[in-house]
Motif scaffolding. Structure first.
Motif, PDB file in Angstrom:
ATOM      1  N   LYS A 184      33.221   5.446  -4.691  1.00 43.63           N
ATOM      2  CA  LYS A 184      32.347   4.822  -3.685  1.00 43.63           C
ATOM      3  C   LYS A 184      32.648   3.330  -3.513  1.00 43.63           C
ATOM      4  O   LYS A 184      31.977   2.640  -2.757  1.00 43.63           O
ATOM      5  N   GLY A 185      33.583   2.841  -4.258  1.00 43.50           N
ATOM      6  CA  GLY A 185      33.945   1.420  -4.125  1.00 43.50           C
ATOM      7  C   GLY A 185      32.974   0.492  -4.842  1.00 43.50           C
ATOM      8  O   GLY A 185      32.935  -0.712  -4.582  1.00 43.50           O
ATOM      9  N   ILE A 186      32.166   1.050  -5.762  1.00 39.10           N
ATOM     10  CA  ILE A 186      31.208   0.213  -6.520  1.00 39.10           C
ATOM     11  C   ILE A 186      31.969  -0.446  -7.667  1.00 39.10           C
ATOM     12  O   ILE A 186      32.664   0.240  -8.423  1.00 39.10           O
ATOM     13  N   GLN A 187      31.837  -1.766  -7.785  1.00 34.95           N
ATOM     14  CA  GLN A 187      32.644  -2.496  -8.776  1.00 34.95           C
ATOM     15  C   GLN A 187      31.823  -3.086  -9.917  1.00 34.95           C
ATOM     16  O   GLN A 187      32.386  -3.734 -10.792  1.00 34.95           O
ATOM     17  N   ASN A 188      30.494  -2.898  -9.855  1.00 39.42           N
ATOM     18  CA  ASN A 188      29.630  -3.496 -10.879  1.00 39.42           C
ATOM     19  C   ASN A 188      28.710  -2.437 -11.469  1.00 39.42           C
ATOM     20  O   ASN A 188      28.069  -1.687 -10.727  1.00 39.42           O
ATOM     21  N   ILE A 189      28.665  -2.406 -12.805  1.00 39.79           N
ATOM     22  CA  ILE A 189      27.796  -1.431 -13.502  1.00 39.79           C
ATOM     23  C   ILE A 189      26.968  -2.183 -14.528  1.00 39.79           C
ATOM     24  O   ILE A 189      27.499  -3.006 -15.292  1.00 39.79           O
ATOM     25  N   LEU A 190      25.643  -1.917 -14.555  1.00 42.51           N
ATOM     26  CA  LEU A 190      24.820  -2.408 -15.661  1.00 42.51           C
ATOM     27  C   LEU A 190      24.804  -1.274 -16.687  1.00 42.51           C
ATOM     28  O   LEU A 190      24.203  -0.219 -16.450  1.00 42.51           O
ATOM     29  N   ALA A 191      25.542  -1.463 -17.774  1.00 41.94           N
ATOM     30  CA  ALA A 191      25.754  -0.388 -18.756  1.00 41.94           C
ATOM     31  C   ALA A 191      24.596  -0.367 -19.754  1.00 41.94           C
ATOM     32  O   ALA A 191      24.402  -1.316 -20.512  1.00 41.94           O
ATOM     33  N   LEU A 192      23.844   0.734 -19.729  1.00 41.15           N
ATOM     34  CA  LEU A 192      22.604   0.825 -20.512  1.00 41.15           C
ATOM     35  C   LEU A 192      22.559   2.099 -21.340  1.00 41.15           C
ATOM     36  O   LEU A 192      23.173   3.111 -20.974  1.00 41.15           O
ATOM     37  N   ARG A 193      21.762   2.027 -22.392  1.00 40.24           N
ATOM     38  CA  ARG A 193      21.519   3.239 -23.156  1.00 40.24           C
ATOM     39  C   ARG A 193      20.496   4.126 -22.442  1.00 40.24           C
ATOM     40  O   ARG A 193      20.638   5.325 -22.337  1.00 40.24           O
TER      41      ARG A 193
END
Ligand code: FAD
Length: 289
Positions: free
Chosen positions: A99-108
């Motif tokens: 989808k072209g998403i380049q930012n992830i907030l990586a969470l548990r």
């Protein structure tokens, strides 16, 4: 655009968190009204939450893609790992990339409400650091990765030291910046930043700020997330709790004062927990930016 590229250009960023509504009516309002109005406030980036059990994952990804395409605003998908198998995470991340998403907030993520004692299985990532390690190993620099920080420590942490030790681990695994849990006493944030920096972390620690719009809602939410409601907040909001207009007005004033103090003492911007509400943000951002 990756959020860390924004950091190279801007000393301070102003960003919003939104959440995917639970009803079709809510979806329509968000897409056709709220996002349009929020975009006019020119946030540097927008993030969208992810259901702990992944129930609204498709909505999260669709909303982030929509915000990027319709408004050209850098956007970030939250992604929680404990309720997915590693294979499921792999499939979701493939979709995120497509989808072209380049930012992830990586969470548990938290265990589901109806199963609070859930223990992640052998096929699941147990901590966000494991998710970050996977993302960096498999996707190298394809994503800019944010993580959660807890100025009052995570409710499950035995000590502040242990919480900061694991925050450092998340950064060492490849995270690019930190967004904090909400708080209402700025000294808690300033002390946290000091401890985090002493641990050798040099990434941005963006304070997460909630404009108060309901006293009862605030008490309930803070109980679940472990944030303290200071006496000064009770004093202002308890006497007006049944007057929604006054609560919103006082919430705007409180947030403006809180943000001004944070920004003038070195905070690298503000991430607003918007609760999908425009008006409080409009007044706050116009006053503090
Ligand atoms: P972790 O980093 O895994 O930490 C959880 C606990 O384990 C902490 O006590 C930590 O100190 C400890 N720990 C970490 N690593 C290790 C290790 N290797 N060994 C032992 N202990 C360890 N939840 C959602 O469901 N959806 C969302 O969209 C969402 N967005 C959020 C956004 C922000 C800005 C914040 C602050 C929170 C958000 N949350 C969301 C809540 C979050 O998922 C929960 O607070 C969750 O319990 C912790 O997530 P984490 O990524 O910090 O977990």
């Amino acid at each position: 655009m990756k959020i860390k590229e924004l950091f190279e250009k801007k000393e301070k960023t102003f960003s919003f968190e939104i959440f995917p509504p639970k009803t079709p009516e809510g979806d329509i309002k968000l897409i056709h009204e709220t996002l349009k109005e929020l975009s006019l406030l020119k946030p540097d980036f927008v993030s969208c939450t992810y259901g702990a059990v992944g129930g609204n994952k498709d909505k999260t990804l669709a909303l982030v893609e929509h915000i990027q395409k319709a408004y050209d605003i850098p956007s970030m998908a939250h992604l929680t790992c404990i309720s997915h198998t590693k294979d499921e995470i792999h499939e979701i991340v493939k979709k995120i990339k497509a989808k072209g998403i380049q930012n992830i907030l990586a969470l548990r993520g938290d265990p589901p409400r109806d199963n609070p004692d859930m223990v992640p299985g052998i096929d699941n990532y147990k901590h966000s650091s494991e998710l970050i390690t996977f993302l960096r190993q498999e996707y190298k620099e394809d994503f800019c990765l944010g993580v959660a920080g807890f100025p009052e420590m995570h409710p499950l942490s035995p000590t502040r030291e242990s919480d900061i030790k694991y925050l450092k681990h998340k950064i060492d695994c490849g995270a690019d910046f930190i967004i904090t849990q909400l708080f209402f006493d700025n000294q808690i944030y300033f002390d946290y930043v000091k401890s985090v920096k002493s641990a050798g972390i040099i990434k941005r620690i963006i304070p997460g700020i909630l404009p108060i719009t309901s006293y009862d809602g605030l008490i309930k939410f803070c109980k679940t997330c472990g944030a303290t409601v200071p006496e000064k907040v009770h004093k202002i909001f308890a006497p007006i709790k049944d007057n929604p207009e006054q609560i919103v007005k006082a919430g705007i004033e409180f947030a403006i004062n809180q943000c001004k103090e944070l920004l003038s003492n070195g905070a690298p911007g503000i991430h607003f927990y918007s609760l999908n509400k425009v008006q409080p943000l409009k007044d706050i951002i116009n006053s503090v930016r």
